[in-house]
Design a protein around this motif. Structure first.
Motif, PDB file in Angstrom:
ATOM      1  N   TYR A   5     -77.558 -29.293  30.901  1.00  0.00           N
ATOM      2  CA  TYR A   5     -76.533 -30.048  31.613  1.00  0.00           C
ATOM      3  C   TYR A   5     -75.623 -30.801  30.635  1.00  0.00           C
ATOM      4  O   TYR A   5     -74.404 -30.886  30.832  1.00  0.00           O
ATOM      5  CB  TYR A   5     -77.170 -31.031  32.596  1.00  0.00           C
ATOM      6  CG  TYR A   5     -77.659 -30.402  33.881  1.00  0.00           C
ATOM      7  CD1 TYR A   5     -76.948 -29.371  34.487  1.00  0.00           C
ATOM      8  CD2 TYR A   5     -78.815 -30.856  34.509  1.00  0.00           C
ATOM      9  CE1 TYR A   5     -77.381 -28.796  35.680  1.00  0.00           C
ATOM     10  CE2 TYR A   5     -79.271 -30.292  35.694  1.00  0.00           C
ATOM     11  CZ  TYR A   5     -78.547 -29.261  36.281  1.00  0.00           C
ATOM     12  OH  TYR A   5     -78.978 -28.695  37.456  1.00  0.00           O
ATOM     13  N   TYR A   6     -76.222 -31.340  29.585  1.00  0.00           N
ATOM     14  CA  TYR A   6     -75.423 -32.057  28.588  1.00  0.00           C
ATOM     15  C   TYR A   6     -74.413 -31.116  27.924  1.00  0.00           C
ATOM     16  O   TYR A   6     -73.235 -31.459  27.777  1.00  0.00           O
ATOM     17  CB  TYR A   6     -76.342 -32.691  27.543  1.00  0.00           C
ATOM     18  CG  TYR A   6     -75.614 -33.332  26.387  1.00  0.00           C
ATOM     19  CD1 TYR A   6     -74.719 -34.379  26.602  1.00  0.00           C
ATOM     20  CD2 TYR A   6     -75.807 -32.887  25.075  1.00  0.00           C
ATOM     21  CE1 TYR A   6     -74.037 -34.970  25.540  1.00  0.00           C
ATOM     22  CE2 TYR A   6     -75.136 -33.476  24.014  1.00  0.00           C
ATOM     23  CZ  TYR A   6     -74.248 -34.511  24.256  1.00  0.00           C
ATOM     24  OH  TYR A   6     -73.575 -35.099  23.203  1.00  0.00           O
ATOM     25  N   GLN A   7     -74.862 -29.940  27.569  1.00  0.00           N
ATOM     26  CA  GLN A   7     -73.950 -28.969  26.954  1.00  0.00           C
ATOM     27  C   GLN A   7     -72.839 -28.549  27.925  1.00  0.00           C
ATOM     28  O   GLN A   7     -71.693 -28.356  27.517  1.00  0.00           O
ATOM     29  CB  GLN A   7     -74.723 -27.743  26.476  1.00  0.00           C
ATOM     30  CG  GLN A   7     -75.484 -27.976  25.179  1.00  0.00           C
ATOM     31  CD  GLN A   7     -76.048 -26.686  24.612  1.00  0.00           C
ATOM     32  OE1 GLN A   7     -76.918 -26.067  25.219  1.00  0.00           O
ATOM     33  NE2 GLN A   7     -75.556 -26.289  23.458  1.00  0.00           N
TER      34      GLN A   7
ATOM     35  N   ILE B 178     -65.703 -31.373  28.907  1.00  0.00           N
ATOM     36  CA  ILE B 178     -64.954 -32.409  28.188  1.00  0.00           C
ATOM     37  C   ILE B 178     -64.014 -31.764  27.169  1.00  0.00           C
ATOM     38  O   ILE B 178     -62.836 -32.130  27.058  1.00  0.00           O
ATOM     39  CB  ILE B 178     -65.917 -33.394  27.484  1.00  0.00           C
ATOM     40  CG1 ILE B 178     -66.556 -34.351  28.502  1.00  0.00           C
ATOM     41  CG2 ILE B 178     -65.208 -34.176  26.388  1.00  0.00           C
ATOM     42  CD1 ILE B 178     -65.619 -35.398  29.068  1.00  0.00           C
ATOM     43  N   LEU B 179     -64.522 -30.788  26.444  1.00  0.00           N
ATOM     44  CA  LEU B 179     -63.721 -30.111  25.419  1.00  0.00           C
ATOM     45  C   LEU B 179     -62.494 -29.440  26.040  1.00  0.00           C
ATOM     46  O   LEU B 179     -61.421 -29.401  25.444  1.00  0.00           O
ATOM     47  CB  LEU B 179     -64.589 -29.082  24.698  1.00  0.00           C
ATOM     48  CG  LEU B 179     -64.166 -28.629  23.304  1.00  0.00           C
ATOM     49  CD1 LEU B 179     -63.959 -29.807  22.371  1.00  0.00           C
ATOM     50  CD2 LEU B 179     -65.190 -27.667  22.724  1.00  0.00           C
TER      51      LEU B 179
ATOM     52  N   GLU C 139     -82.025 -37.683  18.260  1.00  0.00           N
ATOM     53  CA  GLU C 139     -80.670 -37.888  17.759  1.00  0.00           C
ATOM     54  C   GLU C 139     -80.174 -36.668  16.978  1.00  0.00           C
ATOM     55  O   GLU C 139     -79.026 -36.223  17.154  1.00  0.00           O
ATOM     56  CB  GLU C 139     -80.632 -39.129  16.864  1.00  0.00           C
ATOM     57  CG  GLU C 139     -79.245 -39.461  16.325  1.00  0.00           C
ATOM     58  CD  GLU C 139     -79.264 -40.691  15.439  1.00  0.00           C
ATOM     59  OE1 GLU C 139     -78.267 -41.429  15.438  1.00  0.00           O
ATOM     60  OE2 GLU C 139     -80.276 -40.908  14.732  1.00  0.00           O
ATOM     61  N   GLU C 140     -81.024 -36.112  16.130  1.00  0.00           N
ATOM     62  CA  GLU C 140     -80.642 -34.926  15.359  1.00  0.00           C
ATOM     63  C   GLU C 140     -80.336 -33.749  16.270  1.00  0.00           C
ATOM     64  O   GLU C 140     -79.359 -33.013  16.067  1.00  0.00           O
ATOM     65  CB  GLU C 140     -81.761 -34.566  14.382  1.00  0.00           C
ATOM     66  CG  GLU C 140     -81.881 -35.533  13.214  1.00  0.00           C
ATOM     67  CD  GLU C 140     -83.090 -35.238  12.332  1.00  0.00           C
ATOM     68  OE1 GLU C 140     -83.887 -34.329  12.691  1.00  0.00           O
ATOM     69  OE2 GLU C 140     -83.252 -35.915  11.297  1.00  0.00           O
ATOM     70  N   ASP C 141     -81.169 -33.562  17.312  1.00  0.00           N
ATOM     71  CA  ASP C 141     -80.932 -32.474  18.268  1.00  0.00           C
ATOM     72  C   ASP C 141     -79.602 -32.651  18.987  1.00  0.00           C
ATOM     73  O   ASP C 141     -78.833 -31.688  19.154  1.00  0.00           O
ATOM     74  CB  ASP C 141     -82.067 -32.418  19.291  1.00  0.00           C
ATOM     75  CG  ASP C 141     -83.374 -31.910  18.696  1.00  0.00           C
ATOM     76  OD1 ASP C 141     -83.326 -31.291  17.612  1.00  0.00           O
ATOM     77  OD2 ASP C 141     -84.435 -32.136  19.313  1.00  0.00           O
ATOM     78  N   LEU C 142     -79.325 -33.875  19.418  1.00  0.00           N
ATOM     79  CA  LEU C 142     -78.111 -34.126  20.189  1.00  0.00           C
ATOM     80  C   LEU C 142     -76.858 -33.959  19.338  1.00  0.00           C
ATOM     81  O   LEU C 142     -75.842 -33.411  19.804  1.00  0.00           O
ATOM     82  CB  LEU C 142     -78.161 -35.538  20.794  1.00  0.00           C
ATOM     83  CG  LEU C 142     -79.182 -35.710  21.929  1.00  0.00           C
ATOM     84  CD1 LEU C 142     -79.353 -37.178  22.290  1.00  0.00           C
ATOM     85  CD2 LEU C 142     -78.758 -34.913  23.158  1.00  0.00           C
TER      86      LEU C 142
ATOM     87  N   LEU D 289     -76.298 -30.233  18.952  1.00  0.00           N
ATOM     88  CA  LEU D 289     -75.800 -29.623  20.188  1.00  0.00           C
ATOM     89  C   LEU D 289     -74.360 -30.012  20.500  1.00  0.00           C
ATOM     90  O   LEU D 289     -73.646 -29.284  21.185  1.00  0.00           O
ATOM     91  CB  LEU D 289     -76.700 -30.031  21.365  1.00  0.00           C
ATOM     92  CG  LEU D 289     -78.060 -29.351  21.485  1.00  0.00           C
ATOM     93  CD1 LEU D 289     -78.880 -30.000  22.582  1.00  0.00           C
ATOM     94  CD2 LEU D 289     -77.887 -27.856  21.775  1.00  0.00           C
ATOM     95  N   SER D 290     -73.952 -31.170  20.012  1.00  0.00           N
ATOM     96  CA  SER D 290     -72.630 -31.709  20.361  1.00  0.00           C
ATOM     97  C   SER D 290     -71.487 -31.077  19.585  1.00  0.00           C
ATOM     98  O   SER D 290     -70.327 -31.209  19.972  1.00  0.00           O
ATOM     99  CB  SER D 290     -72.604 -33.225  20.130  1.00  0.00           C
ATOM    100  OG  SER D 290     -73.568 -33.873  20.936  1.00  0.00           O
ATOM    101  N   ARG D 291     -71.767 -30.430  18.471  1.00  0.00           N
ATOM    102  CA  ARG D 291     -70.705 -29.848  17.651  1.00  0.00           C
ATOM    103  C   ARG D 291     -69.848 -28.866  18.457  1.00  0.00           C
ATOM    104  O   ARG D 291     -70.390 -28.142  19.288  1.00  0.00           O
ATOM    105  CB  ARG D 291     -71.319 -29.138  16.435  1.00  0.00           C
ATOM    106  CG  ARG D 291     -72.001 -30.082  15.460  1.00  0.00           C
ATOM    107  CD  ARG D 291     -72.681 -29.314  14.355  1.00  0.00           C
ATOM    108  NE  ARG D 291     -73.495 -30.202  13.527  1.00  0.00           N
ATOM    109  CZ  ARG D 291     -74.628 -29.850  12.936  1.00  0.00           C
ATOM    110  NH1 ARG D 291     -75.085 -28.606  13.075  1.00  0.00           N
ATOM    111  NH2 ARG D 291     -75.294 -30.699  12.200  1.00  0.00           N
TER     112      ARG D 291
END
Length: 308
Positions: free
Chosen positions: A100-102, A108-109, A140-143, A146-148
């Motif tokens: 869902y976050y992705q 958003i992008l 935090e590292e995972d997020l 994934l956010s890139r």
């Protein structure tokens, strides 16, 4: 000036509880009676004069989430200034949370590519204390990965301590349009009155929105601790039909003054020079009020508090 803020995350992650504590003067234990958010709840929060936060608290049930990415996609994700995504650190559906976050990031992008992204790893009080740093660092590292290509800032939060105030102060700070000018004038004010430190709080939420320190302080978490303590004290006053206006705390090492500053802020001034009387500091606070009232108007005059 309205700025759209999306508050998203799976149902039960704690979105509405944190919103109620920060913006609706709930205390942590009272959030237990809050029900699940149905679809989207809109609220407008006036912040520093002309700035209004248009907060969209989006229900996290699967049906609603799927609708956000399909039939409501343009409506939800257009003109977003900030996306705040809340993760329950103990969720048993982490893979679905990340999916869902992705999906949010993709929307958003497409619709608001300049939006700022914040991820709150919430309910950290449920994690054993000696495991919190490790678990948060891994998440935090995972997020961030994934956010890139977007950048995200991550915070660990709990409604039971000051971490909630740290996260939301950082978020709101990004939305204040004239924050650099505000900080410059706060620095000048601190130097003029020979203060160790000056903090500016938003009046309703008691979030720290600006500060300046002339001397190093030992406790790096002091801002959010003060926000939490004073907010709780204000709520206690209101239950007794009293209003909180000002406070002075003094010992052999320092004096701290908290006082109404402008129509939208409180100020805290910390002094360690025992030769400066309380009355002088209070007069200085009073004399600076009119100048800082002008600064709060986004389109107001660009004057600076000058050293004398």
């Amino acid at each position: 000036m309205k700025k759209k803020v999306l508050l998203m995350g799976k149902s039960g992650s704690g979105k509405t509880s944190m919103r109620s504590i920060i913006f609706a003067n709930y205390i942590a234990r009272d959030t237990r009676r809050l029900g699940a958010t149905i679809d989207v709840e809109h609220s407008h929060v006036r912040f520093l004069g002309n700035l209004v936060l248009n907060l969209w608290d989006c229900g996290g049930q699967d049906t609603f989430m799927e609708n956000y990415f399909t039939s409501q996609r343009d409506n939800i994700f257009r003109n977003v200034e900030v996306l705040i995504y809340v993760f329950d650190v103990e969720s048993r559906e982490l893979e679905k949370d990340m999916h869902y976050y992705q999906s949010c990031l993709e929307a958003i992008l497409q619709n608001s590519p300049d939006a700022k992204i914040f991820c709150l790893v919430h309910k950290m009080d449920l994690v054993q204390e000696d495991q919190r740093d490790l678990i948060f660092k891994e998440r935090e590292e995972d997020l961030r990965r994934l956010s890139r290509p977007l950048e995200c800032a991550c915070f660990r939060t709990s409604i039971w301590d000051e971490t909630l105030y740290k996260a939301w102060s950082s978020i709101v700070y990004q939305l204040i349009p004239n924050v650099q000018q505000l900080e410059m004038n706060l620095r000048n004010f601190a130097q003029i009155i020979e203060a160790d430190e000056v903090l500016l709080f938003e009046r309703a939420t008691f979030l720290v929105i600006s500060h300046y320190q002339c001397r190093e302080q030992r406790d790096v978490h002091r801002f959010e601790k003060i926000s939490n303590i004073i907010k709780q004290f204000k709520l206690s006053c209101s239950k007794l039909a009293a209003s909180f206006q000002s406070m002075e705390v003094r010992n052999s090492n320092f004096a701290a003054f908290i006082d109404i500053f402008t129509s939208n802020t409180y100020v805290m001034v910390v002094m360690s020079d025992p030769s400066i009387p309380s009355a002088a500091t209070l007069i200085n606070i009073r004399n600076a009020r009119k100048h800082f009232e002008k600064l709060e108007r986004v389109d107001g005059p660009k004057h600076s508090l000058l050293m004398r």
